[in-house]
Write an enzyme that holds these catalytic residues in place. Structure first.
Site, PDB file in Angstrom:
ATOM      1  N   GLY A 167     -16.646  39.991 -72.650  1.00  0.00           N
ATOM      2  CA  GLY A 167     -17.876  40.627 -72.183  1.00  0.00           C
ATOM      3  C   GLY A 167     -17.887  41.161 -70.760  1.00  0.00           C
ATOM      4  O   GLY A 167     -18.927  41.577 -70.262  1.00  0.00           O
ATOM      5  N   ASP A 180     -14.975  44.237 -87.077  1.00  0.00           N
ATOM      6  CA  ASP A 180     -13.750  44.993 -86.851  1.00  0.00           C
ATOM      7  C   ASP A 180     -14.141  46.459 -86.665  1.00  0.00           C
ATOM      8  O   ASP A 180     -14.790  47.046 -87.541  1.00  0.00           O
ATOM      9  CB  ASP A 180     -12.867  44.814 -88.108  1.00  0.00           C
ATOM     10  CG  ASP A 180     -11.522  45.500 -88.002  1.00  0.00           C
ATOM     11  OD1 ASP A 180     -11.384  46.437 -87.186  1.00  0.00           O
ATOM     12  OD2 ASP A 180     -10.616  45.103 -88.741  1.00  0.00           O
ATOM     13  N   LYS A 235      -9.143  52.121 -72.753  1.00  0.00           N
ATOM     14  CA  LYS A 235      -7.798  51.677 -72.389  1.00  0.00           C
ATOM     15  C   LYS A 235      -6.792  52.478 -73.218  1.00  0.00           C
ATOM     16  O   LYS A 235      -7.109  52.885 -74.342  1.00  0.00           O
ATOM     17  CB  LYS A 235      -7.666  50.185 -72.740  1.00  0.00           C
ATOM     18  CG  LYS A 235      -6.377  49.516 -72.283  1.00  0.00           C
ATOM     19  CD  LYS A 235      -6.002  48.320 -73.122  1.00  0.00           C
ATOM     20  CE  LYS A 235      -6.797  47.052 -72.940  1.00  0.00           C
ATOM     21  NZ  LYS A 235      -6.663  46.394 -71.656  1.00  0.00           N
ATOM     22  N   ASP A 270     -11.937  48.848 -74.810  1.00  0.00           N
ATOM     23  CA  ASP A 270     -10.865  48.146 -74.087  1.00  0.00           C
ATOM     24  C   ASP A 270      -9.996  47.414 -75.106  1.00  0.00           C
ATOM     25  O   ASP A 270      -9.660  46.249 -74.944  1.00  0.00           O
ATOM     26  CB  ASP A 270     -11.508  47.159 -73.093  1.00  0.00           C
ATOM     27  CG  ASP A 270     -10.529  46.664 -72.035  1.00  0.00           C
ATOM     28  OD1 ASP A 270      -9.502  47.317 -71.814  1.00  0.00           O
ATOM     29  OD2 ASP A 270     -10.796  45.604 -71.431  1.00  0.00           O
ATOM     30  N   ASP A 291     -16.950  43.045 -81.171  1.00  0.00           N
ATOM     31  CA  ASP A 291     -15.568  42.531 -81.150  1.00  0.00           C
ATOM     32  C   ASP A 291     -15.304  41.722 -82.415  1.00  0.00           C
ATOM     33  O   ASP A 291     -16.238  41.242 -83.059  1.00  0.00           O
ATOM     34  CB  ASP A 291     -15.323  41.641 -79.923  1.00  0.00           C
ATOM     35  CG  ASP A 291     -13.844  41.522 -79.568  1.00  0.00           C
ATOM     36  OD1 ASP A 291     -13.407  42.174 -78.578  1.00  0.00           O
ATOM     37  OD2 ASP A 291     -13.101  40.795 -80.262  1.00  0.00           O
TER      38      ASP A 291
HETATM   39  C1  LIG Z   1      -8.596  43.104 -73.427  1.00  0.00           C
HETATM   40  S1  LIG Z   1      -9.733  42.366 -74.530  1.00  0.00           S
HETATM   41  C2  LIG Z   1     -11.245  43.119 -74.028  1.00  0.00           C
HETATM   42  C3  LIG Z   1     -11.758  42.610 -72.686  1.00  0.00           C
HETATM   43  C4  LIG Z   1     -13.183  43.061 -72.413  1.00  0.00           C
HETATM   44  N1  LIG Z   1     -13.266  44.508 -72.206  1.00  0.00           N
HETATM   45  C5  LIG Z   1     -13.802  42.408 -71.221  1.00  0.00           C
HETATM   46  O1  LIG Z   1     -14.212  43.131 -70.301  1.00  0.00           O
HETATM   47  O2  LIG Z   1     -13.956  41.186 -71.205  1.00  0.00           O
HETATM   48  C6  LIG Z   1      -9.356  43.196 -76.040  1.00  0.00           C
HETATM   49  C7  LIG Z   1     -10.245  42.833 -77.211  1.00  0.00           C
HETATM   50  O3  LIG Z   1      -9.947  43.707 -78.302  1.00  0.00           O
HETATM   51  C8  LIG Z   1     -10.432  43.032 -79.462  1.00  0.00           C
HETATM   52  N2  LIG Z   1     -10.004  43.729 -80.683  1.00  0.00           N
HETATM   53  C9  LIG Z   1      -8.735  44.005 -81.085  1.00  0.00           C
HETATM   54  N3  LIG Z   1      -8.750  44.654 -82.271  1.00  0.00           N
HETATM   55  C10 LIG Z   1     -10.060  44.800 -82.628  1.00  0.00           C
HETATM   56  C11 LIG Z   1     -10.714  45.387 -83.743  1.00  0.00           C
HETATM   57  N4  LIG Z   1     -10.024  45.968 -84.751  1.00  0.00           N
HETATM   58  N5  LIG Z   1     -12.068  45.353 -83.806  1.00  0.00           N
HETATM   59  C12 LIG Z   1     -12.779  44.766 -82.808  1.00  0.00           C
HETATM   60  N6  LIG Z   1     -12.204  44.192 -81.725  1.00  0.00           N
HETATM   61  C13 LIG Z   1     -10.859  44.204 -81.621  1.00  0.00           C
HETATM   62  C14 LIG Z   1      -9.846  41.635 -79.281  1.00  0.00           C
HETATM   63  O4  LIG Z   1     -10.504  40.706 -80.098  1.00  0.00           O
HETATM   64  C15 LIG Z   1     -10.070  41.413 -77.773  1.00  0.00           C
HETATM   65  O5  LIG Z   1     -11.234  40.665 -77.544  1.00  0.00           O
END
Ligand SMILES: C[S@@+](CC[C@H](N)C(=O)[O-])C[C@H]1O[C@@H](n2cnc3c(N)ncnc32)[C@H](O)[C@@H]1O
Length: 213
Positions: A49, A86, A153, A115, A69
């Site tokens: 978050g 997802d 990203k 991200d 997420d």
């Molecule tokens: C780098 S973290 C995000 C950090 C966040 N932006 C923050 O500021 O705290 C990447 C996220 O991508 C999510 N993610 C990866 N594939 C996903 C998908 N298909 N659908 C939803 N979330 C996904 C992961 O669960 C993870 O929490």
């Protein structure tokens, strides 16, 4: 480099931010003025978050935020809507749409943040391709909601340039930046896309999604 990463991780804890990613988006916002009051923010792949907290803090809470997420996200003040889902699944997009529809009249513009990072497999070219694929899905969602701004990203690698070209078809002003708080050893950069082009969207317009329901 590890030292720098540790500084931001420690700072995030001390200052009550959900993640060190907070500083990446804060640094981008200071330069590119992404956030303004009365926006509707769709924060894709947003757990835990940190990005949503930046959007909230930069506007004194005068925004609506939809945080999405795969992972469960603990509720936090000022983050109105949390969706566990997802982003590649159409049912998640429909849940986002419900919230967007409820809020549309009170917001000036939509901003999509993405991200996304896959679970790393250790095979770099696979991980890079999946990361860019997730970012492309996010761009599709951004187009579906005709978002005024798209911040994502992107892992640099084989499919990176094609993704940037795609972003440029939808936005006039596209910048690629690496915030100071992003590890220098990481291939990650951020794409800041502003000034949406006035296009007739074919792939992801609301009619195409509705037709599948
Ligand atoms: C780098 S973290 C995000 C950090 C966040 N932006 C923050 O500021 O705290 C990447 C996220 O991508 C999510 N993610 C990866 N594939 C996903 C998908 N298909 N659908 C939803 N979330 C996904 C992961 O669960 C993870 O929490």
């Amino acid at each position: 480099m590890r030292k720098r990463r540790d500084v931001y991780t420690k700072r995030a804890k001390q200052e009550g931010h959900r993640s060190r990613a907070y500083y990446k988006l804060q640094q981008l916002d200071r330069k590119y003025k992404i956030f303004h009051p009365k926006q509707l923010i769709i924060d894709l792949c947003g757990a835990p978050g940190g990005f949503s907290q930046v959007a909230r803090d930069c506007t004194n809470g005068n925004v609506s935020i939809i945080l999405v997420d795969l992972a469960r996200i603990k509720p936090m003040p000022g983050i109105n809507n949390i969706i566990k889902g997802d982003i590649t699944d159409q049912s998640t997009v429909l849940k986002i749409r419900e919230v967007v529809e409820r809020n549309r009249s009170i917001h000036k513009e939509i901003v999509v943040l993405a991200d996304c990072s896959p679970n790393v497999s250790g095979n770099w070219s696979t991980d890079q391709a999946i990361q860019i694929w997730l970012s492309e899905v996010a761009l599709g969602i951004s187009n579906y909601f005709i978002a005024a701004k798209f911040v994502s990203k992107a892992f640099q690698g084989e499919t990176f340039n094609k993704f940037i070209e795609e972003v440029k078809t939808y936005y006039e002003d596209v910048k690629i930046r690496k915030p100071r708080s992003s590890r220098r050893t990481s291939a990650e950069v951020y794409v800041i896309a502003q000034k949406r082009r006035d296009l007739e969207l074919k792939l992801y317009d609301s009619n195409s999604l509705l037709a599948d329901e």
